[in-house]
Design a protein around this motif. Sequence first.
Motif, PDB file in Angstrom:
ATOM      1  N   GLU A  67       0.846  -1.186   0.000  1.00  0.00           N
ATOM      2  CA  GLU A  67       0.000   0.000   0.000  1.00  0.00           C
ATOM      3  C   GLU A  67       0.891   1.248   0.000  1.00  0.00           C
ATOM      4  N   ALA A  68       0.397   2.272  -0.648  1.00  0.00           N
ATOM      5  CA  ALA A  68       1.083   3.574  -0.650  1.00  0.00           C
ATOM      6  C   ALA A  68       0.054   4.654  -0.407  1.00  0.00           C
ATOM      7  N   PRO A  69      -0.347   4.858   0.836  1.00  0.00           N
ATOM      8  CA  PRO A  69      -1.387   5.846   1.104  1.00  0.00           C
ATOM      9  C   PRO A  69      -0.957   7.278   0.797  1.00  0.00           C
ATOM     10  N   SER A  70       0.309   7.587   1.018  1.00  0.00           N
ATOM     11  CA  SER A  70       0.750   8.971   0.759  1.00  0.00           C
ATOM     12  C   SER A  70       1.354   9.120  -0.632  1.00  0.00           C
ATOM     13  N   GLY A  71       1.596   8.018  -1.318  1.00  0.00           N
ATOM     14  CA  GLY A  71       2.177   8.076  -2.651  1.00  0.00           C
ATOM     15  C   GLY A  71       3.689   8.002  -2.653  1.00  0.00           C
ATOM     16  N   THR A  72       4.346   8.204  -1.535  1.00  0.00           N
ATOM     17  CA  THR A  72       5.816   8.143  -1.495  1.00  0.00           C
ATOM     18  C   THR A  72       6.316   7.039  -0.569  1.00  0.00           C
ATOM     19  N   PHE A  73       5.546   6.658   0.390  1.00  0.00           N
ATOM     20  CA  PHE A  73       5.974   5.655   1.351  1.00  0.00           C
ATOM     21  C   PHE A  73       5.133   4.397   1.146  1.00  0.00           C
ATOM     22  N   TYR A  74       5.803   3.289   0.869  1.00  0.00           N
ATOM     23  CA  TYR A  74       5.109   2.018   0.665  1.00  0.00           C
ATOM     24  C   TYR A  74       5.162   1.204   1.954  1.00  0.00           C
ATOM     25  N   SER A  75       4.046   0.579   2.272  1.00  0.00           N
ATOM     26  CA  SER A  75       4.018  -0.332   3.418  1.00  0.00           C
ATOM     27  C   SER A  75       3.630  -1.726   2.902  1.00  0.00           C
ATOM     28  N   LEU A  76       4.257  -2.728   3.478  1.00  0.00           N
ATOM     29  CA  LEU A  76       3.997  -4.118   3.102  1.00  0.00           C
ATOM     30  C   LEU A  76       3.170  -4.792   4.176  1.00  0.00           C
ATOM     31  N   GLY A  77       2.363  -5.731   3.753  1.00  0.00           N
ATOM     32  CA  GLY A  77       1.559  -6.503   4.692  1.00  0.00           C
ATOM     33  C   GLY A  77       1.394  -7.932   4.197  1.00  0.00           C
ATOM     34  N   VAL A  78       1.229  -8.847   5.121  1.00  0.00           N
ATOM     35  CA  VAL A  78       0.987 -10.255   4.800  1.00  0.00           C
ATOM     36  C   VAL A  78      -0.365 -10.634   5.387  1.00  0.00           C
ATOM     37  N   ASN A  79      -1.158 -11.316   4.572  1.00  0.00           N
ATOM     38  CA  ASN A  79      -2.482 -11.720   4.998  1.00  0.00           C
ATOM     39  C   ASN A  79      -2.569 -13.240   4.869  1.00  0.00           C
ATOM     40  N   GLN A  80      -2.922 -13.925   5.953  1.00  0.00           N
ATOM     41  CA  GLN A  80      -3.068 -15.386   5.939  1.00  0.00           C
ATOM     42  C   GLN A  80      -4.427 -15.726   6.518  1.00  0.00           C
ATOM     43  N   ARG A  81      -5.237 -16.421   5.737  1.00  0.00           N
ATOM     44  CA  ARG A  81      -6.562 -16.804   6.202  1.00  0.00           C
ATOM     45  C   ARG A  81      -6.476 -18.171   6.886  1.00  0.00           C
ATOM     46  N   LEU A  82      -6.946 -18.302   8.084  1.00  0.00           N
ATOM     47  CA  LEU A  82      -6.942 -19.560   8.831  1.00  0.00           C
ATOM     48  C   LEU A  82      -8.362 -19.893   9.269  1.00  0.00           C
ATOM     49  N   GLU A  83      -8.698 -21.155   9.171  1.00  0.00           N
ATOM     50  CA  GLU A  83     -10.003 -21.634   9.641  1.00  0.00           C
ATOM     51  C   GLU A  83      -9.883 -22.035  11.111  1.00  0.00           C
TER      52      GLU A  83
END
Length: 140
Positions: A67-83
């Motif tokens: 994601e780049a909410p400000s356009g200059t700083f990118y943030s990374l995220g990991v999403n794992q779906r668990l049952e």
Amino acid sequence: MKRAVIFLLITYGATLSAQSPRLSERDAVQAIVQRHPSVASADAALRRQQRLTRSAVNLPQPELITEAPSGTFYSLGVNQRLEFPTVYVRQRQLAEQFVASAGTQLTLARAAVAHRARGFTSRRGIGGRGRRCGGGRNRG
């Protein structure tokens, strides 16, 4: 000339009977069961279900999010779906039941082929028993 032909036929017949050993009924039935297509198919289905058991509890692949909410700083995220954990336990149990069912199908296929083979061998006189089918009636 006729005597030579008869001699050759007798000699040829003797060599054929010497080359092909007589099978017992048990050996003939066992050979038929081992080579029958329905038994091979049931065996393949069992092996397939055994291999699928290992993949019964596969977790979904994690997702990488940028994601780049400000356009200059990118943030990374990991999403794992668990049952819920019992879901994976139930999936494993179901896979084991499929393996048991395939094993039962293999046993039934072998028994059915062996039954048909015994009937075939007894009608053909293979195995030296010489019994006949027909409900015990002698058809002279």
